[in-house]
Motif scaffolding. Structure first.
Motif, short mmCIF file in Angstrom:
data_model
loop_
_atom_site.label_atom_id
_atom_site.label_comp_id
_atom_site.label_asym_id
_atom_site.label_seq_id
_atom_site.Cartn_x
_atom_site.Cartn_y
_atom_site.Cartn_z
N GLN A 1 83.40 12.68 42.18
CA GLN A 1 83.86 11.99 43.30
C GLN A 1 85.31 11.10 42.82
N LEU A 2 85.24 10.72 41.74
CA LEU A 2 86.57 10.20 41.00
C LEU A 2 87.57 11.17 41.03
N LEU A 3 87.31 12.34 40.65
CA LEU A 3 88.11 13.52 40.41
C LEU A 3 88.92 13.75 41.94
N GLN A 4 88.03 14.03 42.77
CA GLN A 4 88.41 14.33 44.13
C GLN A 4 89.29 13.21 44.72
N LYS A 5 89.18 11.99 44.15
CA LYS A 5 89.91 11.01 44.78
C LYS A 5 91.26 10.97 44.10
N ILE A 6 91.20 11.00 43.00
CA ILE A 6 92.51 11.02 41.93
C ILE A 6 93.27 12.19 42.56
N VAL A 7 93.00 13.54 42.54
CA VAL A 7 93.56 14.83 42.84
C VAL A 7 94.16 14.81 44.35
N THR A 8 93.21 14.11 45.23
CA THR A 8 93.87 13.87 46.62
C THR A 8 95.16 12.92 46.60
N GLU A 9 94.99 11.80 45.83
CA GLU A 9 95.97 10.86 45.88
C GLU A 9 97.27 11.29 45.33
N ASN A 10 97.33 12.23 44.16
CA ASN A 10 98.31 12.88 43.47
C ASN A 10 98.96 13.94 44.34
N ASP A 11 98.12 14.64 45.28
CA ASP A 11 98.60 15.68 46.22
C ASP A 11 99.40 15.11 47.26
N LEU A 12 99.02 13.88 47.91
CA LEU A 12 99.57 13.24 48.67
C LEU A 12 100.96 12.82 48.28
N PHE A 13 100.90 12.29 47.07
CA PHE A 13 102.07 11.76 46.43
C PHE A 13 103.03 12.70 46.30
N LEU A 14 102.88 13.85 45.77
CA LEU A 14 103.82 14.93 45.44
C LEU A 14 104.07 15.80 46.58
N GLY A 15 103.31 15.75 47.73
CA GLY A 15 103.32 16.80 48.83
C GLY A 15 104.76 17.07 49.26
N ASN A 16 105.43 16.02 49.64
CA ASN A 16 106.90 16.31 50.07
C ASN A 16 107.72 16.91 48.95
N PHE A 17 107.57 16.52 47.79
CA PHE A 17 108.45 17.27 46.86
C PHE A 17 107.97 18.57 46.65
#
Length: 155
Positions: A127-143
């Protein structure tokens, strides 16, 4: 050297474990497999540079005392910390240990990783991995979107 790796397809999500404790290896591997990551494991600091440079790992999980070293002597972690961002941008790096507060952003920043996880939270790693990866994808999505557009415009 090539026969040490599984073949990776473009749809595979590779992950790398740099963990010494057998029970933590097992928990991390199960968590990663449940969310469809292909898992590679290393057993020493010497293996890390070649593995990391040859495969664009999406998730890297490092134990702070990997290889029996104290956190301050963890050469794998030190190598990642000294690596320029453009060489490790493709990876979400997670540090596990007993001295961290799970998902403490300040501790993660201090260790130049994306997230920290306390050993006590290892049963919740999936569950923690899913949260961490999703937040990172959101952060770097525009880039990443801009990078793709620039690459398409050049091609």
């Amino acid at each position: 050297m090539a026969n040490q790796f599984d073949f990776l397809s473009p749809t595979d999500k590779p992950s790398l474990l740099a963990i010494s404790t057998p029970e933590w290896i097992s928990l991390a591997e199960i968590a990663l497999l449940e969310i469809n990551y292909k898992v590679h494991k290393i057993g020493s600091h010497l293996e890390f540079p070649s593995r990391f440079s040859q495969v664009a790992y999406q998730v890297v999980i490092i134990e702070d005392k990997f290889g029996g070293a104290e956190a301050a002597d963890n050469t794998t972690l030190q190598l990642l910390q000294s690596m320029p961002v453009n060489q490790r941008r493709h990876s979400v790096i997670i540090l596990i240990g007993d001295s961290y507060e799970t998902l403490n952003s300040l501790q993660a920043f201090q260790n130049s990783v994306h997230a920290v996880v306390n050993y006590s939270e290892m049963p919740l790693l999936g569950q923690l991995l899913q949260k961490i990866v999703t937040e990172n994808d959101l952060f770097l999505g525009n880039f990443r979107e801009i990078q793709t557009r620039v690459a398409q415009a050049r091609g």
